[in-house]
Design a protein around this motif. Sequence first.
Motif, PDB file in Angstrom:
ATOM      1  N   LYS A  96      83.439  54.338  83.339  1.00  0.00           N
ATOM      2  CA  LYS A  96      82.341  54.751  82.468  1.00  0.00           C
ATOM      3  C   LYS A  96      81.211  55.317  83.333  1.00  0.00           C
ATOM      4  N   PRO A  97      80.352  56.146  82.754  1.00  0.00           N
ATOM      5  CA  PRO A  97      79.207  56.639  83.524  1.00  0.00           C
ATOM      6  C   PRO A  97      78.359  55.506  84.113  1.00  0.00           C
TER       7      PRO A  97
ATOM      8  N   THR B 292      78.807  54.390  87.753  1.00  0.00           N
ATOM      9  CA  THR B 292      78.334  55.222  88.857  1.00  0.00           C
ATOM     10  C   THR B 292      77.432  54.414  89.778  1.00  0.00           C
TER      11      THR B 292
ATOM     12  N   THR C 169      81.120  58.341  91.356  1.00  0.00           N
ATOM     13  CA  THR C 169      80.358  59.054  90.335  1.00  0.00           C
ATOM     14  C   THR C 169      81.259  59.318  89.140  1.00  0.00           C
TER      15      THR C 169
ATOM     16  N   SER D 267      81.334  61.013  85.408  1.00  0.00           N
ATOM     17  CA  SER D 267      80.643  61.932  84.518  1.00  0.00           C
ATOM     18  C   SER D 267      81.168  61.792  83.095  1.00  0.00           C
ATOM     19  N   SER D 268      80.282  62.044  82.149  1.00  0.00           N
ATOM     20  CA  SER D 268      80.664  61.895  80.731  1.00  0.00           C
ATOM     21  C   SER D 268      81.267  63.179  80.195  1.00  0.00           C
TER      22      SER D 268
ATOM     23  N   GLN E 247      85.900  61.905  85.778  1.00  0.00           N
ATOM     24  CA  GLN E 247      85.379  61.928  84.425  1.00  0.00           C
ATOM     25  C   GLN E 247      85.555  60.567  83.785  1.00  0.00           C
ATOM     26  N   ALA E 248      84.761  60.310  82.784  1.00  0.00           N
ATOM     27  CA  ALA E 248      84.867  59.051  82.047  1.00  0.00           C
ATOM     28  C   ALA E 248      86.298  58.861  81.558  1.00  0.00           C
TER      29      ALA E 248
ATOM     30  N   SER F  59      84.403  61.535  92.610  1.00  0.00           N
ATOM     31  CA  SER F  59      83.867  61.894  91.309  1.00  0.00           C
ATOM     32  C   SER F  59      85.007  62.005  90.307  1.00  0.00           C
TER      33      SER F  59
END
Length: 122
Positions: free
Chosen positions: A86-87, A90, A119, A121-122, A13-14, A11
């Motif tokens: 980017k999201p 995912t 994954t 996340s934004s 972040q963007a 996981s």
Amino acid sequence: QEQLVESGGGSVQAGGSLRLSCVGSGYIFSGYCMGWFRQVPGKEREGVAYIEHDGATRLVDAVKGRFTISKDGSKNALFLQMSSLKPDDTAIYYCARGWRRCSSRINEYDLWGQGTQVTVSS
């Protein structure tokens, strides 16, 4: 026994980066087309990046400039370096062995890994 095993998902972040690995065993890795595919629940599996036995690469438009596919024949390893995530990236990512020249057609790949979750996340 021929098999492919992916690792490196996670996981982020963007804007972040991940490097996926795929290690093959039971066959001569470098003699085949290898591809990375991804799948989101409820959608078809789609090709992301391909590398021919001679090292030629191709990436789909959605990831050009952000992803890089490479391999190390001495280690029977395939890699996908993913940057500026980017999201929409995912998905579960799979590596696969093609039995002919690389294409986006799923039925032209005869050996698949178990997948690794990415994954973003934004």
